[in-house]
Design an enzyme around this catalytic site. Structure first.
Site, PDB file in Angstrom:
ATOM      1  NE  ARG A  64      -3.113   0.799  -0.656  1.00  0.00           N
ATOM      2  CZ  ARG A  64      -3.453   0.969  -1.923  1.00  0.00           C
ATOM      3  NH1 ARG A  64      -3.097   2.076  -2.563  1.00  0.00           N
ATOM      4  NH2 ARG A  64      -4.101   0.033  -2.570  1.00  0.00           N
ATOM      5  CE  LYS A 114      -1.145  28.589  -4.681  1.00  0.00           C
ATOM      6  NZ  LYS A 114      -2.210  29.255  -5.491  1.00  0.00           N
ATOM      7  CE  LYS A 125       2.186  35.431  -4.714  1.00  0.00           C
ATOM      8  NZ  LYS A 125       1.565  34.078  -4.632  1.00  0.00           N
ATOM      9  CD  GLU A 137       0.929  38.035  -6.930  1.00  0.00           C
ATOM     10  OE1 GLU A 137       0.640  36.833  -7.051  1.00  0.00           O
ATOM     11  OE2 GLU A 137       0.702  38.693  -5.892  1.00  0.00           O
ATOM     12  CG  ASP A 170      -2.431  37.650  -9.056  1.00  0.00           C
ATOM     13  OD1 ASP A 170      -2.607  36.429  -9.286  1.00  0.00           O
ATOM     14  OD2 ASP A 170      -2.946  38.237  -8.085  1.00  0.00           O
TER      15      ASP A 170
END
Length: 302
Positions: free
Chosen positions: A122, A157, A189, A218, A239
């Site tokens: 598994r 992510k 950012k 960004e 963005d």
């Protein structure tokens, strides 16, 4: 496995590896994963139902169509399960990494002690199905920009603990890696801009900290785009720009820097934003929305 731009490194050396390099995941530490099943007793079913010296062979079969398959690495799980006896061996690799795989097709065969094979089944399939799912969606995205110079990038992510593995799977599928972590490039950012007091100050600070690292900014509008260009950014991320805004941004840029489009990009809208003059499209869905592929293992003979 040799891949352009990558080098192989054992997992136990990753913490001490030089930053800024790109590594393929060839060794995965299965021992921590096995703890979920084994705990302190070693697992009731594998240890007590199956004789210790019984040998067997398993074949791994694909149950539905996928475009890309990742080959299970040959040594990690065997060493973790039976270090003093013998390794589980891959004796029949029937597909190569990146091959298209059809339903009911056998990918590879394993041989070793049946107890170890069944105990590790598994955990091994969990890795394989997740990474194959990542590679498959990357393949689908790459096909959407085929014939253009645009590269589709992943993001940070990723599934916790699987950053390097998923980023490797993305490249198998035909897409490309954005930065690996917070150490190999700057991505300035909205919150960084606010904390530093503006785009220009943020870029200046980044250059002071690490002059040799690329600096990406960004931006959310044309004013910020011009500020980033004037401040000397290496890459500008647009963005949530719509197609018309992207075209205007390309005109403003005039080829000065690399342009990246980001923000809610998925298969349904990639084609509309793959506009001439854009260098990159980045999408977190490559790794966070991956659908695990269904595999099964079958014991051929005890």
């Amino acid at each position: 496995e040799s891949r352009e731009g990558y080098r192989t490194i054992p997992a136990h050396k990753l913490k001490s590896a030089p930053v800024g390099k790109r590594y393929s995941v060839v060794y995965l530490k299965f021992n921590k994963v096995f703890e979920d099943d084994l705990k302190v007793y070693g697992g009731l079913q594998g240890k007590r139902l199956v004789r210790a010296r019984l040998e067997g062979k398993l074949k791994v079969r694909q149950k539905s169509k996928l475009h890309e398959a990742l080959r299970v690495r040959k040594d990690s799980q065997g060493k973790a399960l039976q270090p003093k006896i013998s390794n589980i061996q891959v004796f029949g690799t029937l597909v190569q990494e990146g091959d298209e795989v059809q339903p009911e097709q056998t990918l590879f065969k394993l041989e070793g002690l049946a107890r170890s094979l069944l105990t590790g089944e598994r955990a091994a399939l969990n890795f394989l199905q997740t990474l194959s799912g990542t590679a498959t969606i990357a393949h689908q995205y790459a096909k959407l920009v085929e014939g253009t110079d645009i590269k589709i990038l992943d993001t940070r992510k990723t599934i916790p603990g699987l950053r390097l593995a998923q980023k490797y799977a993305v490249t198998v599928g035909g897409c490309h890696n954005h930065r690996i972590g917070l150490y190999d490039a700057f991505l300035i950012k909205e919150n960084h801009i606010a904390a530093c007091g503006g785009i220009n100050k943020a870029i200046q600070k980044a250059r002071e900290i690490a002059p040799d690292k690329p600096v990406e900014v960004e931006v959310e509008n044309f004013t910020e785009l011009q500020e980033a260009l004037d401040a000397g950014a290496d890459i500008v991320m647009l963005d949530n720009f719509d197609p018309e805004m992207i075209k205007q941004a390309v005109t403003i840029n005039k080829g000065q820097v690399k342009l990246e489009v980001s923000g809610n990009l998925e298969a349904a809208n990639i084609a509309s934003k793959a506009i001439n003059g854009i260098d990159y499209l980045s999408s977190g869905s490559l790794t966070k929305h991956c659908h695990a592929v269904d595999f099964s293992m079958r014991l051929e003979h005890p």
